[in-house]
Write an enzyme that holds these catalytic residues in place. Structure first.
Site, mmCIF file in Angstrom:
data_model
loop_
_atom_site.group_PDB
_atom_site.id
_atom_site.type_symbol
_atom_site.label_atom_id
_atom_site.label_comp_id
_atom_site.label_asym_id
_atom_site.label_seq_id
_atom_site.Cartn_x
_atom_site.Cartn_y
_atom_site.Cartn_z
ATOM 1 N N SER A 1 -2.863 -7.504 2.949
ATOM 2 C CA SER A 1 -3.305 -7.329 4.336
ATOM 3 C C SER A 1 -3.747 -8.666 4.915
ATOM 4 C CB SER A 1 -4.475 -6.340 4.403
ATOM 5 O OG SER A 1 -4.078 -5.079 3.980
ATOM 6 N N ARG B 1 -1.896 -6.376 -8.466
ATOM 7 C CA ARG B 1 -0.780 -7.249 -8.103
ATOM 8 C C ARG B 1 -0.622 -8.378 -9.108
ATOM 9 N NH1 ARG B 1 -2.976 -7.683 -2.131
ATOM 10 N NH2 ARG B 1 -4.796 -7.246 -3.415
ATOM 11 N N LYS C 1 -18.206 -5.228 6.441
ATOM 12 C CA LYS C 1 -16.926 -5.930 6.405
ATOM 13 C C LYS C 1 -16.307 -5.900 7.801
ATOM 14 C CE LYS C 1 -12.730 -6.199 3.681
ATOM 15 N NZ LYS C 1 -11.972 -5.667 2.556
ATOM 16 N N HIS D 1 0.841 -1.203 0.000
ATOM 17 C CA HIS D 1 0.000 0.000 0.000
ATOM 18 C C HIS D 1 0.879 1.259 0.000
ATOM 19 C CE1 HIS D 1 -3.224 -2.528 2.241
ATOM 20 N NE2 HIS D 1 -3.660 -2.360 1.023
HETATM 21 P P1 ADP Z 1 -9.768 -3.515 -0.713
HETATM 22 O O1 ADP Z 1 -10.299 -4.135 0.547
HETATM 23 O O2 ADP Z 1 -10.559 -2.352 -1.231
HETATM 24 O O3 ADP Z 1 -9.365 -4.486 -1.802
HETATM 25 P P2 ADP Z 1 -7.035 -3.178 0.104
HETATM 26 O O4 ADP Z 1 -6.705 -2.352 1.278
HETATM 27 O O5 ADP Z 1 -6.807 -4.638 0.202
HETATM 28 O O6 ADP Z 1 -8.485 -2.771 -0.249
HETATM 29 O O7 ADP Z 1 -6.269 -2.654 -1.179
HETATM 30 C C1 ADP Z 1 -6.479 -1.370 -1.719
HETATM 31 C C2 ADP Z 1 -5.868 -1.299 -3.092
HETATM 32 O O8 ADP Z 1 -4.466 -1.499 -2.989
HETATM 33 C C3 ADP Z 1 -6.365 -2.350 -4.088
HETATM 34 O O9 ADP Z 1 -6.468 -1.766 -5.366
HETATM 35 C C4 ADP Z 1 -5.285 -3.395 -4.071
HETATM 36 O O10 ADP Z 1 -5.216 -4.090 -5.301
HETATM 37 C C5 ADP Z 1 -4.057 -2.524 -3.866
HETATM 38 N N1 ADP Z 1 -2.974 -3.267 -3.233
HETATM 39 C C6 ADP Z 1 -3.029 -4.045 -2.140
HETATM 40 N N2 ADP Z 1 -1.841 -4.602 -1.863
HETATM 41 C C7 ADP Z 1 -0.988 -4.154 -2.825
HETATM 42 C C8 ADP Z 1 0.404 -4.381 -3.124
HETATM 43 N N3 ADP Z 1 1.142 -5.224 -2.402
HETATM 44 N N4 ADP Z 1 0.923 -3.740 -4.174
HETATM 45 C C9 ADP Z 1 0.171 -2.919 -4.948
HETATM 46 N N5 ADP Z 1 -1.147 -2.687 -4.748
HETATM 47 C C10 ADP Z 1 -1.714 -3.286 -3.692
#
Ligand code: ADP
Length: 161
Positions: A128, A90, A41, A17
């Site tokens: 996450s 990803r 959620k 992130h």
């Molecule tokens: P959500 O619950 O909305 O999917 P996340 O917090 O998991 O939210 O992720 C938010 C955004 O960040 C999403 O577009 C996800 O694909 C991107 N993301 C999550 N992890 C990574 C990573 N390691 N590298 C690049 N983008 C990421």
């Protein structure tokens, strides 16, 4: 002024992130990181904790703002007067969900576009959910989260909840 929104759950915030946040902040005049407060959620961390983690990590970057939001992303974007949504990709597994969400958002509001940044190769496996799983079962998640966030994770998974 080019203003973008990077929405997510950030439950918890990871190095992946942060990589996306710092790269996006260089592309836009202002980046609003939108922390989703979704009653449907179940999150490991409260929205206040997730906002605080992101504030700690971005405190030295003046064009990044952290804001909690609930409801529709397009409504939050309108409220913020932002026309660009940033999301990360990803792997191909992210693509289907992200495409559907981007197209749905454009259907609701044609004035909003989603921009995708590809994950940096070294973070493409970071999520996450992996952090939560590792923390829950005593695994080593230190390479997955910024070191400033470690105390939050320890506190969150100390067995008290
Ligand atoms: P959500 O619950 O909305 O999917 P996340 O917090 O998991 O939210 O992720 C938010 C955004 O960040 C999403 O577009 C996800 O694909 C991107 N993301 C999550 N992890 C990574 C990573 N390691 N590298 C690049 N983008 C990421």
């Amino acid at each position: 002024m080019k203003k973008a929104i990077y929405p997510g759950s950030f439950d918890p915030v990871t190095v992946g992130h942060m990589d996306l946040i710092m790269r996006s902040a260089k592309m836009f005049d202002e980046l609003v990181v939108g922390v989703l407060d979704n009653y449907r959620k179940q999150c490991a961390f409260s929205v206040e904790e997730r906002v605080e983690m992101l504030e700690v990590l971005t405190k030295d970057v003046p064009n990044i703002k952290i804001k909690a939001f609930s409801g529709l992303l397009v409504d939050f974007a309108k409220q913020e007067d932002a026309h660009i949504i940033v999301r990360g990709l990803r792997a191909i597994t992210d693509f289907e969900y992200e495409l559907q969400m981007a197209q749905t958002n454009r259907q609701i509001d044609g004035g909003i576009d989603t921009v995708f940044l590809t994950a940096s190769a070294e973070y493409s496996y970071v999520s996450s959910s992996a952090v939560r799983e590792l923390a829950l079962f005593g695994g080593d998640y230190s390479g997955f989260v910024p070191c400033e966030i470690m105390p939050y994770i320890k506190k969150g998974f100390d067995g008290s909840r």
